[in-house]
Design a protein around this motif. Structure first.
Motif, PDB file in Angstrom:
ATOM      1  N   LEU A  31     -15.894  35.443 -28.934  1.00  0.00           N
ATOM      2  CA  LEU A  31     -17.107  35.557 -28.250  1.00  0.00           C
ATOM      3  C   LEU A  31     -18.228  36.080 -29.168  1.00  0.00           C
ATOM      4  O   LEU A  31     -17.997  37.180 -29.778  1.00  0.00           O
ATOM      5  CB  LEU A  31     -16.964  35.901 -26.972  1.00  0.00           C
ATOM      6  N   GLU A  32     -19.288  35.436 -29.409  1.00  0.00           N
ATOM      7  CA  GLU A  32     -20.529  35.922 -30.325  1.00  0.00           C
ATOM      8  C   GLU A  32     -21.558  36.275 -29.344  1.00  0.00           C
ATOM      9  O   GLU A  32     -22.248  35.294 -28.562  1.00  0.00           O
ATOM     10  CB  GLU A  32     -20.848  35.297 -31.376  1.00  0.00           C
ATOM     11  N   LEU A  33     -22.225  37.471 -29.251  1.00  0.00           N
ATOM     12  CA  LEU A  33     -23.281  37.675 -28.461  1.00  0.00           C
ATOM     13  C   LEU A  33     -24.630  38.018 -29.518  1.00  0.00           C
ATOM     14  O   LEU A  33     -24.506  38.732 -30.511  1.00  0.00           O
ATOM     15  CB  LEU A  33     -23.398  38.955 -27.585  1.00  0.00           C
ATOM     16  N   TYR A  34     -25.619  37.059 -29.268  1.00  0.00           N
ATOM     17  CA  TYR A  34     -26.896  37.137 -30.044  1.00  0.00           C
ATOM     18  C   TYR A  34     -28.019  37.793 -29.479  1.00  0.00           C
ATOM     19  O   TYR A  34     -28.134  37.334 -28.154  1.00  0.00           O
ATOM     20  CB  TYR A  34     -27.102  35.906 -30.515  1.00  0.00           C
ATOM     21  N   ARG A  35     -28.642  38.836 -29.934  1.00  0.00           N
ATOM     22  CA  ARG A  35     -29.873  39.183 -29.312  1.00  0.00           C
ATOM     23  C   ARG A  35     -31.082  38.921 -30.053  1.00  0.00           C
ATOM     24  O   ARG A  35     -31.054  39.013 -31.593  1.00  0.00           O
ATOM     25  CB  ARG A  35     -29.792  40.753 -29.326  1.00  0.00           C
ATOM     26  N   PHE A  36     -32.131  38.121 -29.464  1.00  0.00           N
ATOM     27  CA  PHE A  36     -33.141  37.788 -30.208  1.00  0.00           C
ATOM     28  C   PHE A  36     -34.531  37.951 -29.357  1.00  0.00           C
ATOM     29  O   PHE A  36     -34.471  37.687 -28.054  1.00  0.00           O
ATOM     30  CB  PHE A  36     -33.239  36.516 -31.027  1.00  0.00           C
ATOM     31  N   LYS A  37     -35.716  37.956 -30.068  1.00  0.00           N
ATOM     32  CA  LYS A  37     -36.657  37.912 -29.124  1.00  0.00           C
ATOM     33  C   LYS A  37     -37.099  36.458 -28.621  1.00  0.00           C
ATOM     34  O   LYS A  37     -36.802  35.560 -29.354  1.00  0.00           O
ATOM     35  CB  LYS A  37     -37.912  38.392 -29.985  1.00  0.00           C
ATOM     36  N   SER A  38     -38.027  36.450 -27.437  1.00  0.00           N
ATOM     37  CA  SER A  38     -38.130  35.009 -27.117  1.00  0.00           C
ATOM     38  C   SER A  38     -39.514  35.173 -26.255  1.00  0.00           C
ATOM     39  O   SER A  38     -39.917  36.214 -26.161  1.00  0.00           O
ATOM     40  CB  SER A  38     -36.970  34.969 -26.093  1.00  0.00           C
ATOM     41  N   PRO A  39     -40.252  34.036 -26.369  1.00  0.00           N
ATOM     42  CA  PRO A  39     -41.518  33.914 -25.907  1.00  0.00           C
ATOM     43  C   PRO A  39     -41.301  34.244 -24.443  1.00  0.00           C
ATOM     44  O   PRO A  39     -42.195  34.551 -23.610  1.00  0.00           O
ATOM     45  CB  PRO A  39     -41.980  32.393 -26.062  1.00  0.00           C
ATOM     46  N   HIS A  40     -40.093  34.099 -23.557  1.00  0.00           N
ATOM     47  CA  HIS A  40     -39.974  34.244 -22.403  1.00  0.00           C
ATOM     48  C   HIS A  40     -39.992  35.954 -21.977  1.00  0.00           C
ATOM     49  O   HIS A  40     -40.535  36.200 -21.028  1.00  0.00           O
ATOM     50  CB  HIS A  40     -38.786  33.692 -21.968  1.00  0.00           C
ATOM     51  N   VAL A  41     -39.087  36.589 -22.870  1.00  0.00           N
ATOM     52  CA  VAL A  41     -39.058  38.082 -22.597  1.00  0.00           C
ATOM     53  C   VAL A  41     -39.029  38.804 -23.832  1.00  0.00           C
ATOM     54  O   VAL A  41     -38.760  38.103 -24.958  1.00  0.00           O
ATOM     55  CB  VAL A  41     -37.652  38.231 -21.743  1.00  0.00           C
ATOM     56  N   ASP A  42     -39.065  39.870 -23.930  1.00  0.00           N
ATOM     57  CA  ASP A  42     -38.845  40.872 -25.132  1.00  0.00           C
ATOM     58  C   ASP A  42     -37.668  40.641 -25.941  1.00  0.00           C
ATOM     59  O   ASP A  42     -37.463  40.658 -26.980  1.00  0.00           O
ATOM     60  CB  ASP A  42     -39.433  42.174 -24.952  1.00  0.00           C
ATOM     61  N   GLU A  43     -36.488  40.759 -24.977  1.00  0.00           N
ATOM     62  CA  GLU A  43     -35.179  40.370 -25.412  1.00  0.00           C
ATOM     63  C   GLU A  43     -34.373  39.613 -24.862  1.00  0.00           C
ATOM     64  O   GLU A  43     -34.318  39.579 -23.415  1.00  0.00           O
ATOM     65  CB  GLU A  43     -34.505  41.817 -25.587  1.00  0.00           C
TER      66      GLU A  43
END
Length: 116
Positions: A31-43
């Motif tokens: 299982l890989e979790l990725y964190r990135f910024k999105s136009p929807h929310v900061d994280e």
């Protein structure tokens, strides 16, 4: 009949994700979790199962039970992030709506771009 945790309670362990990627691998499943910024929310954190080619995401691609997704800038960004990370996604499980495919995502992005 209490279960094991009820019989031997332990405090919850809460971890935060500070890196852009976190991997859990038991030798059978990864299982890989990725964190990135999105136009929807900061994280935003998405979960990816590479062997299964499944991506679990929230709020960036909402696929209604009937009809087409209503794409937003976050939908375009989701596809961009998948491509940037080189993820081989076939199935997308959104938090809202029905399970879809990468084709559903690409169609939604094409729709959003044509609306501009």
């Amino acid at each position: 009949r209490p279960d094991t945790l009820s019989a031997n309670p332990k405090p919850a362990v809460i971890e935060t994700m500070t890196d852009a990627k976190r991997v859990f691998d038991d030798g059978t499943h990864r299982l890989e979790l990725y964190r990135f910024k999105s136009p929807h929310v900061d994280e935003m954190i998405v979960a990816y199962l590479p062997k299964e080619k499944v991506l679990l995401e929230a709020d960036m691609l909402d696929i209604p039970e009937a009809g087409n997704p209503t794409p937003g800038d976050d939908t375009v960004d989701l596809l961009s992030q998948i491509e940037k990370l080189g993820l081989n996604v076939e199935t997308i499980i959104p938090v809202h709506g029905r399970i879809g495919t990468i084709t559903d995502l690409k169609t939604a992005v094409t729709t959003k771009i044509s609306m501009k």
